[in-house]
Motif scaffolding. Structure first.
Motif, PDB file in Angstrom:
ATOM      1  N   GLU A  42       0.727  -1.326  -0.223  1.00  0.00           N
ATOM      2  CA  GLU A  42       0.020  -0.134  -0.118  1.00  0.00           C
ATOM      3  C   GLU A  42       0.867   1.177   0.108  1.00  0.00           C
ATOM      4  N   PRO A  43       2.064   1.280   0.776  1.00  0.00           N
ATOM      5  CA  PRO A  43       2.719   2.565   0.710  1.00  0.00           C
ATOM      6  C   PRO A  43       3.393   2.894  -0.605  1.00  0.00           C
ATOM      7  N   PHE A  44       3.725   1.698  -1.460  1.00  0.00           N
ATOM      8  CA  PHE A  44       4.183   1.828  -2.806  1.00  0.00           C
ATOM      9  C   PHE A  44       3.263   2.252  -3.608  1.00  0.00           C
ATOM     10  N   SER A  49       1.362   6.830  -6.957  1.00  0.00           N
ATOM     11  CA  SER A  49       0.153   7.650  -7.354  1.00  0.00           C
ATOM     12  C   SER A  49       0.150   9.261  -7.172  1.00  0.00           C
ATOM     13  N   ASN A  50       1.050   9.380  -6.018  1.00  0.00           N
ATOM     14  CA  ASN A  50       1.524  10.760  -5.529  1.00  0.00           C
ATOM     15  C   ASN A  50       2.441  11.323  -6.448  1.00  0.00           C
ATOM     16  N   LYS A  51       3.456  10.239  -7.062  1.00  0.00           N
ATOM     17  CA  LYS A  51       4.336  10.802  -7.891  1.00  0.00           C
ATOM     18  C   LYS A  51       4.164  10.882  -9.346  1.00  0.00           C
ATOM     19  N   LYS A  52       2.740  10.367  -9.536  1.00  0.00           N
ATOM     20  CA  LYS A  52       2.198  10.144 -11.001  1.00  0.00           C
ATOM     21  C   LYS A  52       3.002   9.487 -11.602  1.00  0.00           C
ATOM     22  N   ILE A  53       3.647   8.069 -11.243  1.00  0.00           N
ATOM     23  CA  ILE A  53       4.188   7.292 -12.054  1.00  0.00           C
ATOM     24  C   ILE A  53       3.413   6.026 -12.691  1.00  0.00           C
ATOM     25  N   TYR A  54       3.105   6.055 -13.982  1.00  0.00           N
ATOM     26  CA  TYR A  54       2.335   5.027 -14.524  1.00  0.00           C
ATOM     27  C   TYR A  54       3.122   4.489 -15.778  1.00  0.00           C
ATOM     28  N   ASN A  55       2.258   3.411 -16.064  1.00  0.00           N
ATOM     29  CA  ASN A  55       2.937   2.563 -17.464  1.00  0.00           C
ATOM     30  C   ASN A  55       3.182   3.472 -18.497  1.00  0.00           C
ATOM     31  N   PRO A  56       4.040   3.472 -19.385  1.00  0.00           N
ATOM     32  CA  PRO A  56       4.149   4.189 -20.469  1.00  0.00           C
ATOM     33  C   PRO A  56       3.125   3.618 -21.413  1.00  0.00           C
ATOM     34  N   ILE A  57       2.565   4.576 -22.268  1.00  0.00           N
ATOM     35  CA  ILE A  57       1.707   4.043 -23.180  1.00  0.00           C
ATOM     36  C   ILE A  57       2.374   3.490 -24.765  1.00  0.00           C
ATOM     37  N   GLU A  71      -7.833   8.895 -21.587  1.00  0.00           N
ATOM     38  CA  GLU A  71      -9.140   9.532 -20.776  1.00  0.00           C
ATOM     39  C   GLU A  71      -8.884   9.306 -19.341  1.00  0.00           C
ATOM     40  N   HIS A  72      -8.202   8.117 -18.870  1.00  0.00           N
ATOM     41  CA  HIS A  72      -8.251   7.865 -17.412  1.00  0.00           C
ATOM     42  C   HIS A  72      -7.290   8.747 -16.886  1.00  0.00           C
ATOM     43  N   GLN A  73      -6.013   8.997 -17.904  1.00  0.00           N
ATOM     44  CA  GLN A  73      -5.176   9.813 -17.118  1.00  0.00           C
ATOM     45  C   GLN A  73      -5.388  11.355 -17.092  1.00  0.00           C
ATOM     46  N   GLN A  74      -6.594  11.676 -17.962  1.00  0.00           N
ATOM     47  CA  GLN A  74      -6.981  12.917 -17.657  1.00  0.00           C
ATOM     48  C   GLN A  74      -7.998  13.063 -16.617  1.00  0.00           C
ATOM     49  N   TRP A  75      -8.477  12.012 -16.542  1.00  0.00           N
ATOM     50  CA  TRP A  75      -9.792  11.883 -15.117  1.00  0.00           C
ATOM     51  C   TRP A  75      -8.862  11.885 -13.836  1.00  0.00           C
ATOM     52  N   VAL A  76      -7.756  11.372 -13.743  1.00  0.00           N
ATOM     53  CA  VAL A  76      -6.818  11.274 -12.574  1.00  0.00           C
ATOM     54  C   VAL A  76      -6.221  12.593 -12.314  1.00  0.00           C
ATOM     55  N   ALA A  77      -5.570  13.232 -13.369  1.00  0.00           N
ATOM     56  CA  ALA A  77      -5.110  14.605 -13.237  1.00  0.00           C
ATOM     57  C   ALA A  77      -5.901  15.611 -12.772  1.00  0.00           C
TER      58      ALA A  77
END
Length: 77
Positions: A42-44, A49-57, A71-77
């Motif tokens: 959970e801490p990871f 999530s806080n650092k906005k580290i996502y899988n590359p498209i 769409e998901h990245q725009q909704w999260v941001a």
């Protein structure tokens, strides 16, 4: 190694005989890894999530997957 240390005391403490069974050691390893995952996971996730580290498209993926990801990245941001 912890296993060799425990085997030295098997004659004194007979309950340590369970460490001779591979199934007991496997189960102990499974529950240890499960506990570590539950404590650290959970801490990871929160950190990523806080650092906005996502899988590359990927460019070679299906176009509808790319649209959903954007769409998901725009909704999260």
């Amino acid at each position: 190694m912890l296993y060799e240390l425990i085997l030295k005391y098997v004659d004194t403490f007979t309950f340590l005989n369970v460490f001779k069974y591979i199934t007991f050691r496997t189960g102990l390893a499974f529950f240890t890894s499960l506990l570590i995952t539950l404590l650290i996971g959970e801490p990871f996730i929160r950190l990523f999530s806080n650092k906005k580290i996502y899988n590359p498209i990927r460019k070679d993926g299906p176009s509808d997957h790319i649209i959903k990801k954007l769409e998901h990245q725009q909704w999260v941001a």
